[in-house]
Scaffold this active site. Sequence first.
Site, PDB file in Angstrom:
ATOM      1  N   SER A 124     -19.619 -12.626  27.954  1.00 17.81           N
ATOM      2  CA  SER A 124     -20.805 -13.326  27.464  1.00 17.81           C
ATOM      3  C   SER A 124     -20.385 -14.401  26.476  1.00 17.81           C
ATOM      4  CB  SER A 124     -21.757 -12.341  26.776  1.00 17.81           C
ATOM      5  OG  SER A 124     -22.801 -13.014  26.108  1.00 17.81           O
ATOM      6  N   TYR A 126     -23.504  -5.516  20.610  1.00 15.47           N
ATOM      7  CA  TYR A 126     -23.285  -6.124  21.928  1.00 15.47           C
ATOM      8  C   TYR A 126     -22.142  -7.135  21.883  1.00 15.47           C
ATOM      9  CZ  TYR A 126     -24.234  -9.103  25.998  1.00 15.47           C
ATOM     10  OH  TYR A 126     -24.125  -9.839  27.153  1.00 15.47           O
TER      11      TYR A 126
END
Length: 381
Positions: free
Chosen positions: A220, A233
């Site tokens: 990501s 995350y």
Amino acid sequence: MSPFASESAWLCLAAAAVLGGTLLCGCRSGRQLRSQAVCLAGLWGGACLLSLSLLCTLFLLSVACFLLLYMSSSDQDLLPVDQKAVLVTGADSGFGHGLAKHLDKLGFTVFAGVLDKEGPGAEELRKHCSERLSVLQMDVTKPEQIKDAHSKVTEKIQDKGLWAVVNNAGVFHLPIDGELIPMSIYRKCMAVNFFGTVEVTKAFLPLLRKSKGRLVNVSSMGGTVPLQMTSAYAATKAALTMFSTIIRQELDKWGVKVVTIKPGGFKTNITGSQDIWDKMEKEILDHFSKDIQENYGQDYVHTQKLIIPTLKERSNPDITPVLRDIQHAISARNPSSFYYPGRMAYLWVCLAAYCPTSLLDYVIKKGFYPQPTPRALRTVH
């Protein structure tokens, strides 16, 4: 100014425009620019500053254009599909679901690993895809399911080999300060986003070594750009990015190419449903200490939960750029090491790398979504 100097200046400007345009296109498209292209732009600027002769300037411009054309054409050299076998994890929804369908249409033999083999996502794959696609029960946090999936893949491909593994399975959490996130959520994110990927990779690498295939890990942009409220995350994605980078170097001697995908903001189911948000909110509140309660307040958590719909609204619903880049990573003869699909995703990565820390913090604070104020910091009128 002499005509000679004027001609050299115009040539330098023309070359700078070509190279600058190339860099800008790379930022807009999300496709990683070859490091040689970036170096080329810097070297060209230095050459112009040195006021080279007209002949040398023309020579360097020709070399620059040739290298850019060569790198562009090599990126488009795709290998034939030939029903190559690809394993995709996290295919219940989002990127994984879309990718499984996309690769099936292109003629690949797809193994779609899902969290729930009887769920709606798995059922849709069985209904709309060809017989080449197999749905596998594959919770990446359960070693026995990974082992079972490996056995089924090996049984089906036999001597054809497994060409690629796409580690896509991932989870998110309620966007909130890292201090408030319970350790259970940190552990869950790490178990799925990092350890799950590592375990799947270790299980299937023997097959990839035989085929000299591809390992594609979906990380990501959040693993590189420090976005507030995403500490659990983002930490897992940063770990995944470093793991992918190192194993790429290690597997080079085996002919296995490792690619990292770093998408920007896309609208998928990774943020979860209203029920999941409510459960996370309750879990966070259940772990509130007296100090946290006094300084943050319960309403702070509730306000953070209301941000999620705003995040979804600002996200791109069209995941085609991600699917296109993963397909390229699987099929290109010489894939890039990193891909950055998404609106200006590569630009954010560049900002995180080169922008002064104080300026980057300010841009992130002002550029994403409004931050609520903790109870203890609110102005009392």
